[in-house]
Scaffold this active site. Structure first.
Site, mmCIF file in Angstrom:
data_model
loop_
_atom_site.group_PDB
_atom_site.id
_atom_site.type_symbol
_atom_site.label_atom_id
_atom_site.label_comp_id
_atom_site.label_asym_id
_atom_site.label_seq_id
_atom_site.Cartn_x
_atom_site.Cartn_y
_atom_site.Cartn_z
ATOM 1 C CG ASP A 405 -1.942 1.042 1.259
ATOM 2 O OD1 ASP A 405 -2.308 1.538 0.185
ATOM 3 O OD2 ASP A 405 -2.400 1.403 2.365
ATOM 4 C CD GLU A 408 -0.492 5.311 -3.902
ATOM 5 O OE1 GLU A 408 -0.010 5.599 -2.788
ATOM 6 O OE2 GLU A 408 -1.156 4.285 -4.101
ATOM 7 C CG ASP A 479 -8.102 4.634 0.782
ATOM 8 O OD1 ASP A 479 -7.992 3.387 0.841
ATOM 9 O OD2 ASP A 479 -7.271 5.409 1.280
HETATM 10 C C1 GLC Z 1 -4.670 3.369 2.990
HETATM 11 C C2 GLC Z 1 -5.197 2.136 2.260
HETATM 12 C C3 GLC Z 1 -6.217 1.424 3.112
HETATM 13 C C4 GLC Z 1 -5.590 1.076 4.458
HETATM 14 C C5 GLC Z 1 -5.037 2.319 5.126
HETATM 15 C C6 GLC Z 1 -4.264 1.996 6.397
HETATM 16 O O1 GLC Z 1 -5.675 4.310 3.122
HETATM 17 O O2 GLC Z 1 -5.719 2.454 0.998
HETATM 18 O O3 GLC Z 1 -6.674 0.267 2.479
HETATM 19 O O4 GLC Z 1 -6.546 0.481 5.269
HETATM 20 O O5 GLC Z 1 -4.155 3.001 4.256
HETATM 21 O O6 GLC Z 1 -3.215 1.150 6.134
#
Ligand code: GLC
Length: 789
Positions: A405, A408, A479
């Site tokens: 995650d 980007e 998200d």
């Molecule tokens: C980001 C991710 C989400 C995750 C959060 C905390 O917002 O897109 O899926 O739960 O980070 O890690």
């Protein structure tokens, strides 16, 4: 800039074109695909998407001839006519124009008034995209439709929209005005009246796409950095374009079977007692489940590759207990490494110079979850190897898959400056060039690490991606929010990802931010049941989103949708086998299968699951029926059994627990008996639902986790049916036998047929009739069956 063409040279697959203003070339990749390149940034293409050796690169004959100042380059399937100013016009083999360069300059529509006054009130001002260093304008004939571009918002057909490729972590609600989301897949398909073609602009810098928005005479793509570097991909069908594009950038490999099961997540399940409670509740409520995801709170102060010893004192023991219940653990790993002396990962990376730096060579620091953090330089092979080897830390703790995650990469204290430096495998580059491939390279490192340590098919899920990331990772759409609008949008998003080569994708079922209502959750699960990746995930602080968190009706409808998904797992697995071979995704927009039917070009609230099932979910609150367009052919309403003629719109009843599904006549649909998780029990008997008509089906069976299938360790079955002489003939064949633990029987249910007799290889066999269907068993090794009415 180019001016007149002064000469050309032909060498191997490349035709170098000399112009007054510089040099470019056209490369013949294969008879359908040509590559247009000009070295505006590097002498040679340095693609992160098109790897070498590459199966799309074929040795093929082509001809070059010169007449009246134009150079004609022809393969067996297309002709590129190249003119002064590096104009390139592409025609098919019969001379019909496919894609012509637009001869004028950009001429955007006018915007009126002083927008800053609107900004004063907080409005987002609309501005026309300025000029870019590279701009390629293509002429529009009029009827073009545009598809692809990855995870972008908006409708399926992107005509009239503009987008940017710049991987963006923006938590504000994803709406149509978002020009960029988490992924950069600079590839789109143009559908014209008689043919489709693709354009892949392989430029990792920020790129711009205007699909007939600013002027209906042309569409364009552009960039402010990098090379002129694009591929023209001829179809003529939409399917052919996807297949050829994925030959070039790679295909989604066959995943482990359990990864196609249900995943449950939230930010965050912790401590371990809560994780176990969730697992037990799934079992208690008879809900299928294969994986639980641990979000950032399992870590010690958000330090990647560590565990919070209080919340998770013994991760391996937890993983083992979950495995006994048939559930695997997936953990999140973000790229940001906490800047913290004494933390071994940070120290090691610092000592070895593994982090991105500022322009003066000082390690670059920004803020993410752990506070001050540094960014591993995944553009450097040594860093990828290091990151790959770190995966072992998670695997040793019993983790079965890794969720990448914030890659980007995300940053909380302003964007990374343009001049942040990366090693880029020996040719240093700055953030402008690396940003869009950062997540791609991180996923590759994760994939390589899991592969090396386990030898099994890696399960990686990533938020950021570039073209080609599908080789390494599944993706989710980031998200979203618990809005009906986002449920609706998830269909064109996943369909577009599929058309862009990402066969294994999903979104946060139920929505990430905001509180999900019970009705929305049910309708979302009904879509999620057919998404290649199924994960219910929600944000910190939102209401509980587990299926039992609401009421009996919600729980029952959720279970029903999940059980259907699990019954159809062999079909979904077959679709993933197909994806590996052809690049076609399981979740398909109707236009992929029926491009000649203009009624389907814009449909994005229905989709196909493979080519045989049409899913028409309800995506509006309170609706208990909906209009469904059935393409040409005969379809069975899965709920009522009704046989319906296609080529028209029908009205479907859709009480809360029903998602209307239609099965194409002639379908042979494999299914498994109910299981709560993949591998709960060995399956000796495959179920096969037959929807009468004429058709064939290839079914694949293997161990569901290893690479043995690549060395022949699989079984392949061919099933066929034919309506003949008032009866139905069925043929069962095992065309490849390489997996000894396979099924021994196939239990066949022929839909809507009450037979008077059934023969197998000429001998009468026993059969039953249940609810108007004829049911019987045949040996998995094959045979010919006849059903007499
Ligand atoms: C980001 C991710 C989400 C995750 C959060 C905390 O917002 O897109 O899926 O739960 O980070 O890690």
């Amino acid at each position: 800039m180019w001016g007149k063409r002064t000469g050309y040279e032909k060498e191997g697959r490349r035709i170098t074109l000399q112009y007054e203003g510089g040099e470019g070339w056209i490369e013949i990749i294969n008879p359908w695909v040509i590559h247009v390149f000009a070295p505006l940034h590097t002498q040679e293409p340095e693609s992160r998407a098109v790897e070498q050796p590459n199966p799309a690169f074929e040795v093929c004959d082509y001809r070059v001839s010169e007449r009246e100042g134009q150079l004609e380059i022809s393969t067996e399937k297309l002709t590129a006519r190249v003119y002064d100013h590096f104009y390139v016009d592409i025609h098919d083999a019969s001379g019909t124009p496919l894609c012509l360069d637009y001869r004028g300059g950009r001429d955007p529509f006018q915007r009126r008034g002083n927008v800053s006054i609107a900004e004063g009130e907080g409005h987002e001002a609309m501005r026309t995209s300025g000029h870019h260093k590279i701009e390629v304008l293509k002429a529009m004939e009029g009827g073009e439709k545009f598809y692809g571009l990855g995870d972008k918002t908006g409708p399926l057909n992107k005509r009239g929209y503009e987008y940017e490729m710049w991987n963006t972590d923006d938590p504000s609600p994803h709406v149509e005005s978002h020009k960029a989301l988490y992924k950069s897949i600079p590839f789109f398909i143009t559908l014209k009246e008689r043919a489709a073609y693709g354009l892949f602009f392989d430029n990792p810098f920020k790129t711009f796409f205007d699909l007939g928005k600013e002027n209906s005479a042309y569409y364009y793509f552009g960039a402010d950095g990098g090379n002129l570097d694009y591929y023209f991909i001829h179809g003529p069908s939409v399917k052919d374009v996807v297949t050829r594009y994925t030959a070039l950038t790679g295909r989604t490999p066959l995943p482990q079977l359990w990864t196609l099961g249900a995943h449950q997540s939230r930010w965050s399940y912790a401590p371990e007692s809560r994780v176990l409670e969730i697992a037990e509740k799934f079992r208690e409520h008879d809900l299928p489940l294969d994986a639980i995801h641990l979000d950032i709170d399992y870590m010690d102060g958000y330090r990647v590759f560590t565990w919070d010893k209080e919340r998770f004192p013994d991760p391996a023991a937890l993983a083992a207990r979950l495995r006994d219940m048939g559930i695997r653990l997936v953990t999140i790993i973000d790229p940001g490494v906490k800047k913290d002396k004494g933390y071994s990962i940070y120290d090691e990376g610092l000592e070895k110079g593994y982090y991105a730096t500022d322009k003066d060579g000082v390690t670059y620091v920004n803020t993410v979850w752990p506070g001050d953090s540094v960014y591993p330089d995944f553009s450097d092979e040594a860093v990828r190897k290091w990151w790959a080897s770190n995966q072992k830390i998670m695997l040793d703790a019993g983790v079965a898959g890794v969720w990448n995650d914030m890659n980007e990469p995300a940053s909380f204290t302003g964007p990374l400056p343009d001049d942040v430096r990366f090693k880029n495998d020996g040719r240093p580059a700055d953030h402008r060039e690396i940003h869009n491939v950062y997540g791609h390279l991180m996923s590759k490192a994760t994939f390589d690490g899991l592969l090396e340590a386990t030898g099994k098919r890696p399960f990686v899920i990533t938020r950021a991606a570039y073209a080609g990331t599908q080789k390494y990772s599944t993706v989710w759409t980031g998200d979203n929010q618990s809005f009906w609008e986002h449920l609706r949008m998830s269909i064109p998003q996943l369909a577009s990802l599929g058309l862009s080569g990402f066969a294994f994708s999903g979104c946060d079922v139920g929505g990430f931010s905001h509180d999900c209502t019970p009705e929305l959750l049910v309708r979302w699960v009904q879509v999620g049941a057919f998404s290649p990746l199924f994960r219910n995930h929600t944000a910190i602080g939102t209401r509980n989103q587990e299926p039992w968190a609401y009421d009996e009706q919600t729980l029952n409808a959720y279970r029903q949708a999940m059980k259907l998904r699990y019954r159809l797992l062999p079909y979904l697995y077959d679709l993933m086998v197909e994806a590996e071979k052809t690049g076609l995704a399981p979740l398909r927009p109707l236009v992929l299968e029926y491009p000649q039917d203009s009624n389907v070009h814009e449909i994005d609230d229905q989709f196909l699951f493979g080519s045989r099932l049409l899913v028409a979910p309800v995506v509006e609150q309170g609706k208990r029926h909906r209009a469904v367009y059935l393409p040409d052919g005969v379809w069975f309403d899965d709920r009522t059994g009704e046989r319906l003629e296609g080529g028209r719109t029908v009205l479907a009843e859709a009480p809360l627990d029903v998602c209307p599904i239609y099965v194409r006549a002639g379908t042979l649909l494999p299914a498994y008996p109910d299981r709560r998780y993949v591998g709960e029990r060995k399956i000796d008997e495959l179920l096969l639902y037959v929807y009468p008509g004429n058709g064939e089906y290839a079914h694949f069976e293997d161990d569901g986790e290893s690479y043995a299938y690549r060395d022949g360790g699989y079984n392949e079955f061919r099933f066929a049916q034919e309506e003949k002489d008032g009866g139905l003939g069925l043929k069962f064949e095992k065309v490849h036998a390489g997996y000894a633990e396979g099924y021994s029987l196939i239990r066949v249910a022929v839909h809507g047929v009450v037979a008077s007799s059934v023969t197998l290889d000429g001998q009468s066999i026993e059969f039953e009739t249940e609810d108007g269907n004829t049911v019987f068993s045949v040996p998995a090794n094959g045979g010919e069956v006849r059903l007499n009415a």
